[in-house]
Enzyme design. Structure first.
Site, PDB file in Angstrom:
ATOM      1  N   THR A   1      25.123   7.461   9.647  1.00 21.06           N
ATOM      2  CA  THR A   1      26.117   6.388   9.747  1.00 21.06           C
ATOM      3  C   THR A   1      27.368   6.697   8.956  1.00 21.06           C
ATOM      4  O   THR A   1      28.471   6.309   9.338  1.00 21.06           O
ATOM      5  CB  THR A   1      25.505   5.063   9.254  1.00 21.06           C
ATOM      6  OG1 THR A   1      24.481   4.687  10.158  1.00 21.06           O
ATOM      7  CG2 THR A   1      26.525   3.957   9.176  1.00 21.06           C
TER       8      THR A   1
ATOM      9  N   TYR B   1      27.067   0.841  16.582  1.00 19.39           N
ATOM     10  CA  TYR B   1      27.974   1.995  16.475  1.00 19.39           C
ATOM     11  C   TYR B   1      27.185   3.241  16.842  1.00 19.39           C
ATOM     12  O   TYR B   1      25.962   3.209  16.985  1.00 19.39           O
ATOM     13  CB  TYR B   1      28.516   2.127  15.043  1.00 19.39           C
ATOM     14  CG  TYR B   1      27.415   2.266  14.021  1.00 19.39           C
ATOM     15  CD1 TYR B   1      26.903   1.136  13.371  1.00 19.39           C
ATOM     16  CD2 TYR B   1      26.830   3.496  13.731  1.00 19.39           C
ATOM     17  CE1 TYR B   1      25.858   1.239  12.479  1.00 19.39           C
ATOM     18  CE2 TYR B   1      25.779   3.617  12.836  1.00 19.39           C
ATOM     19  CZ  TYR B   1      25.303   2.478  12.208  1.00 19.39           C
ATOM     20  OH  TYR B   1      24.260   2.581  11.317  1.00 19.39           O
TER      21      TYR B   1
ATOM     22  N   THR C   1      20.754   7.259   6.724  1.00 20.71           N
ATOM     23  CA  THR C   1      19.970   6.532   5.708  1.00 20.71           C
ATOM     24  C   THR C   1      18.495   6.417   6.100  1.00 20.71           C
ATOM     25  O   THR C   1      17.649   6.202   5.255  1.00 20.71           O
ATOM     26  CB  THR C   1      20.525   5.109   5.528  1.00 20.71           C
ATOM     27  OG1 THR C   1      20.469   4.438   6.795  1.00 20.71           O
ATOM     28  CG2 THR C   1      21.945   5.142   5.000  1.00 20.71           C
ATOM     29  N   ASP C   2      18.174   6.580   7.391  1.00 23.92           N
ATOM     30  CA  ASP C   2      16.791   6.322   7.829  1.00 23.92           C
ATOM     31  C   ASP C   2      15.776   7.239   7.154  1.00 23.92           C
ATOM     32  O   ASP C   2      14.720   6.782   6.758  1.00 23.92           O
ATOM     33  CB  ASP C   2      16.664   6.470   9.354  1.00 23.92           C
ATOM     34  CG  ASP C   2      17.296   5.295  10.083  1.00 23.92           C
ATOM     35  OD1 ASP C   2      17.197   5.250  11.327  1.00 23.92           O
ATOM     36  OD2 ASP C   2      17.895   4.444   9.406  1.00 23.92           O
TER      37      ASP C   2
ATOM     38  N   LYS D   1      14.656   3.321   1.371  1.00 25.68           N
ATOM     39  CA  LYS D   1      15.434   2.318   2.105  1.00 25.68           C
ATOM     40  C   LYS D   1      14.504   1.129   2.339  1.00 25.68           C
ATOM     41  O   LYS D   1      13.484   1.253   3.003  1.00 25.68           O
ATOM     42  CB  LYS D   1      15.914   2.899   3.428  1.00 25.68           C
ATOM     43  CG  LYS D   1      16.786   1.954   4.251  1.00 25.68           C
ATOM     44  CD  LYS D   1      17.291   2.670   5.493  1.00 25.68           C
ATOM     45  CE  LYS D   1      18.169   1.771   6.362  1.00 25.68           C
ATOM     46  NZ  LYS D   1      18.665   2.509   7.571  1.00 25.68           N
TER      47      LYS D   1
ATOM     48  N   GLU E   1     -10.551   0.974  -4.679  1.00 24.77           N
ATOM     49  CA  GLU E   1     -10.956   0.401  -3.372  1.00 24.77           C
ATOM     50  C   GLU E   1     -11.861   1.343  -2.598  1.00 24.77           C
ATOM     51  O   GLU E   1     -12.570   0.939  -1.696  1.00 24.77           O
ATOM     52  CB  GLU E   1      -9.701   0.118  -2.530  1.00 24.77           C
ATOM     53  CG  GLU E   1      -8.901  -1.072  -3.027  1.00 24.77           C
ATOM     54  CD  GLU E   1      -9.578  -2.401  -2.707  1.00 24.77           C
ATOM     55  OE1 GLU E   1      -9.217  -3.396  -3.358  1.00 24.77           O
ATOM     56  OE2 GLU E   1     -10.464  -2.427  -1.832  1.00 24.77           O
TER      57      GLU E   1
END
Ligand code: DAS
Length: 356
Positions: free
Chosen positions: A40, A54, A120-121, A193, A313
């Protein structure tokens, strides 16, 4: 008339002196290389109102640099267009190619810092990978933006300005790979993110390392996990990354995905479990069989914060499974791939997950 030649001579000397002073000042500035990969921060929308609609990976690195003249007062900056892709499409080959270029540049005496512009992903995955395998104490700063440069209140220009400032700063050396987003300086290991549409999108549950405001860094903590020059891994010695994939735990989960990945030849499977990395009772035997076939099982959690506790766990010692500590599944996958280039011993893998 007598004064005119002398004035001209004086003016010429003054101009030369000023030019020499500017050249000297420019020489004194650190040298920062910007490696552009897309995203981006290189995106463009149809109108200023398009902050979310965009096309990513459109603007070339030279245009990004030309659009930010302020950085010429911070460092001597030059750019390289390594890729031009949206980062959701990054591959292991992209990761390897980028890391090898970063490593080569970091060895050059005329390079003081490196900035990587990135979508950013998957920025958090690339930042962690570089943190693990690039053996340099020079600042490496990964940066993106949540809005394209064409949008109202775009965040890319300030994020990039901050990234160049940090990459040009001696006090950013030795802190591992860094991420500058939204005025914060984050650890490439810890940051993720966590919001998909806000400029304040990148968080670490352990907090940022510091902030950068008007080009000045303010540090509040330093990383404790091994990175860069303290790492036992080195991109210059890695020729390929083994297949490591992720499966997600949730109510009513079938073993279909695990069965398919097991057949695909994965070397490790990251299980993003519920809560403290819990595994559904019907899935336990499926993972145990895979372990028996030589596949490493890395128990992570789909929960955003906290860390998976070994033998809590699940009886990890009994099952010979590895726990991912505080690493989110996508980060655990990066570390598992890197670790498997060195060892397939589950106890060694667990040490590596504690230390990195
Ligand atoms: N698609 C996203 C990416 O390239 C755009 C961005 O947020 O950078 O990661």
């Amino acid at each position: 008339m007598f004064f005119v030649p002398r004035f001209r001579a004086f003016a010429a000397v003054a101009a030369l002196t000023a030019a020499a002073a500017i050249a000297h000042a420019q020489q004194a500035l650190p040298n920062v290389v910007i490696l552009a990969t897309g995203g981006t921060i290189a995106g463009a929308g149809a109108s200023a109102a398009n902050s979310a609609t965009y096309a990513a990976a459109k603007v070339p690195v030279d245009k990004l640099i030309a659009g930010l003249p302020e950085i010429s007062k911070v460092a001597n900056v030059r750019g390289e267009q390594v890729f031009q892709i949206a980062s959701e499409s990054f591959t292991n080959d992209n990761l390897m190619g980028l890391a090898k270029r970063v490593s080569a540049l970091s060895k050059q005496a005329d390079v003081d810092g490196i900035v990587i512009t990135h979508g950013t992903d998957t920025l958090e995955e690339t930042a962690y990978f570089l943190n693990l395998v690039v053996r340099t104490s020079k600042p490496i700063v990964v940066v993106g933006s949540m809005r394209p440069g064409t949008a109202l209140s775009a965040d890319g220009a300030l994020n990039l300005y901050d990234a160049v400032n940090v990459a040009a700063s001696k006090d950013a050396s030795g802190k591992g790979v860094l991420v500058t987003m939204n005025d914060e300086i984050q650890s490439g290991r810890d940051v993720s993110k966590v919001v998909n549409i806000k400029t304040e999108a990148f968080k670490s549950q352990w907090g940022p390392l510091g902030m950068v405001v008007e080009g000045k860094n303010y540090w509040f903590r330093a990383p404790v996990k091994r990175h860069t020059t303290q790492s036992e891994f080195n991109i210059d010695e890695i020729t390929a990354l083994p297949a490591v994939d992720i499966v997600y735990g949730y109510g009513n989960v079938p073993s279909t995905a695990i069965d398919a990945l097991g057949k695909s030849g994965v070397k490790a499977l990251v299980h993003a479990g519920t809560g403290n990395g819990s595994v559904a009772d019907r899935i336990v035997p499926v993972l145990q069989k895979l372990r028996g076939d030589g596949v490493q099982i890395i128990r992570s959690s789909r929960v955003s914060d906290g860390f998976v506790i070994r033998n809590a766990e699940q009886p990890d010692d009994k099952y010979d499974w590895v726990t991912a500590h505080d690493l989110k599944p996508q980060k655990a996958r990066i570390l598992a791939m890197v670790a498997l280039t060195k060892t397939n011993d589950s106890k060694e893998l667990q040490r590596i997950f504690w230390e990195y």
